[in-house]
Design an enzyme around this catalytic site. Sequence first.
Site, PDB file in Angstrom:
ATOM      1  N   GLU A 110      29.650  12.930 -54.902  1.00  0.00           N
ATOM      2  CA  GLU A 110      29.388  11.733 -54.118  1.00  0.00           C
ATOM      3  C   GLU A 110      28.824  12.259 -52.797  1.00  0.00           C
ATOM      4  O   GLU A 110      29.566  12.818 -51.988  1.00  0.00           O
ATOM      5  CB  GLU A 110      30.665  10.938 -53.878  1.00  0.00           C
ATOM      6  CG  GLU A 110      30.406   9.664 -53.088  1.00  0.00           C
ATOM      7  CD  GLU A 110      31.672   8.908 -52.741  1.00  0.00           C
ATOM      8  OE1 GLU A 110      31.672   7.673 -52.834  1.00  0.00           O
ATOM      9  OE2 GLU A 110      32.676   9.561 -52.375  1.00  0.00           O
ATOM     10  N   ASP A 162      34.770  13.385 -54.714  1.00  0.00           N
ATOM     11  CA  ASP A 162      34.759  12.298 -53.748  1.00  0.00           C
ATOM     12  C   ASP A 162      34.398  12.834 -52.363  1.00  0.00           C
ATOM     13  O   ASP A 162      34.905  13.878 -51.939  1.00  0.00           O
ATOM     14  CB  ASP A 162      36.154  11.658 -53.730  1.00  0.00           C
ATOM     15  CG  ASP A 162      36.239  10.439 -52.841  1.00  0.00           C
ATOM     16  OD1 ASP A 162      35.549   9.461 -53.128  1.00  0.00           O
ATOM     17  OD2 ASP A 162      37.018  10.477 -51.874  1.00  0.00           O
TER      18      ASP A 162
END
Length: 707
Positions: A388, A352
């Site tokens: 990401e 993330d």
Amino acid sequence: MATLSTLPSAVADHALGARIVDGGVRFALWSRHAEAVELCVFDRPDAIAPSARHKLVRSNGDEIWRTTVPELGAGALYGYRVHGPFEPLRGHLFNPAKLLVDPFARAVTGEPTPSPSLLGYRPGARPETSFSGADSAGAMPKCVVVEDLEPCPDAERPWTPWCDTLIYEAHVRGLTRLHPEVPAALRGTFLGLASEPVIEHLRSLGVTAVELMPPAQIASEEHLMAGGRRNYWGYATLAYCAPHAGYATAGTGEQVAEFRAMTRALHRAGLEVWIDVVYNHTPEGGWRGPILSLKGIDHHSYYRLDPERRHRPVDWTGCGNTLDVREPAVRRLILHSLRSWAALGVDGFRFDLAPVLGRDPLAFDATAALFREIAEDPVLSRLKMIAEPWDLGPDGYCLGRFPGDWREWNDRFRRATRRLWRGEAHGPALADLATRLAGSQDVFAERGPLASINYVTSHDGFTLRDLVSYDNKHNTANGEDNRDGTNDNQSRNWGVEGPTHDPAIVAARDRARRNLITTLFLAQGVPLLLHGDELGRTQHGNNNSYCQDNELTWVDWHQVDEPFLAFVRRLSALRRSVPAVRRETFLRARSPASTGDVVWLREDGHTMTDADWHDVGRGAVAMGLFDPRRNADPEVVVVVLNASHRPTRFDGLPGALGVERLMWRLDTARPDADQDSTRGDTLLVQARSIQVLTGSRTDRSPTDGAA
């Protein structure tokens, strides 16, 4: 060669955490600036007073505090109190009144309970000038001593090649909470996800990898819990090595064994297990946030602090703080966490806000220390790493810039696909989508199409059904007056906002969904499917459902769109049968003077020119793919896209592609029609639809005008 099951590092870094040894348990905690560390042992999870206290000591001047407690074993409950300077303006927040979670804990009893005692300052006072001595033990979960499990052996893992991978992004609780065929006691748990009905569904879709939203121990934000909500998505990790207690069926510490049982069951079914990991921030938030773990252990070292105001953490995450990966101790924690999950059977990791991990010192650097250490690690270097590729820091959009063996979520694919099929201007939009269909070579030129994780929807944003049912977000239930969530959805409601029984609108929406999912499955790269999209799941227009742990987000298995589910299954089978859409290298354009892998054709069967790609009135194109294998059948795959509002006739495709005839395989305008019928020299493609055809090559080459 060393294997994941034989390397000691595959289990854990034995220097830190709580480890069972002969005659007791050894505890070790890292803190550079602490002056004293206490271990508190508890008899039960809700206890306030410890049953025993033990001092940890440093030896040889290092920064690790240690002790061994005899006669303790698996199931023992503990936490730390850390003494040191309380000097907020210098970044030190030591407060021995706060019970702290061990960053290396392998199990935690649950989430903290909202309480003013979690704060290091007096409520209502200024954090930099006040001190709270309120004991937080009653509001804090306890860490659990866990026995070592045998690490996942190499032979158990599917090791699916990237070219064959189909990802299914899922939430442990949301996927199974309402499943009628999953035993009630297992719904919403690791074991429920590993149950036979769920596995059977995944296999029917052709899924090869289940990517779980963060399964590590969560700590919901106080303002959410005060409003009757919680951090459902889980991007608020309290303990990086501990499976979330809320996803277990049994008692204290059993979440570790149950997570391992889940990965074992999925592996037996041929499914890889990937997990989201959140090493960019913690739920301790900003300056005014609670003291739960790292903030009380060594705030100055674990967090990146503002160079202008040393007491305040940098916020490149939107969550109030940012871990400082320049610090070796932070990287040690991250590597330890990754190895721990690998030992439990995890095959891949999606990071993330991954640019945070490469900011050394400020700008993103693909050769930063953490990336090098992962690449050099004999365990982690063999697993799958996915980024990401954006954060909120300077120059935070880093798509295409990660290390060569990493894969990246490609939001340019998402945007191009949504824009075209909602009916934006053609020409340039068609050209952009063609680039994405071909593998985004403009982004991943040095790495190949399989570096691109393609997706149309994910947990963050509209579901697929909502994408074609709402023009605007509807997030009022989140308690932020509909201010949260993006306003840029590239969506279209096709005439009415939300549910409708109008048959024309319903038909337009269904066709739009088929177009979106077909584009995803037939593009070069690695496709990702959001859980429930194949079933017609809706969140009623909520595009930021992070705090909705209820029927809004849970997959409703009682309301299944059976025709669309059948279409997705058929589409997935088509993808598996056609190697030309699962290439490891970029397509080479075909021309009269050379062989190649792809040709783009106009409606008249002639090759698209630069002027054609820039024609704003053009809404249709045919992509001919030539199978890279010799003697393959079929050798030619044709994907015909018509994004215009009128039917379009294509002429001369068989001759242009050097085939005697084309066999029809799929039509998003007629999803129930029989496949494998022959198509002649003329092909009529309905408005806003896709047709897929296949054919075998003849001995003749494409003509000069149609190559």
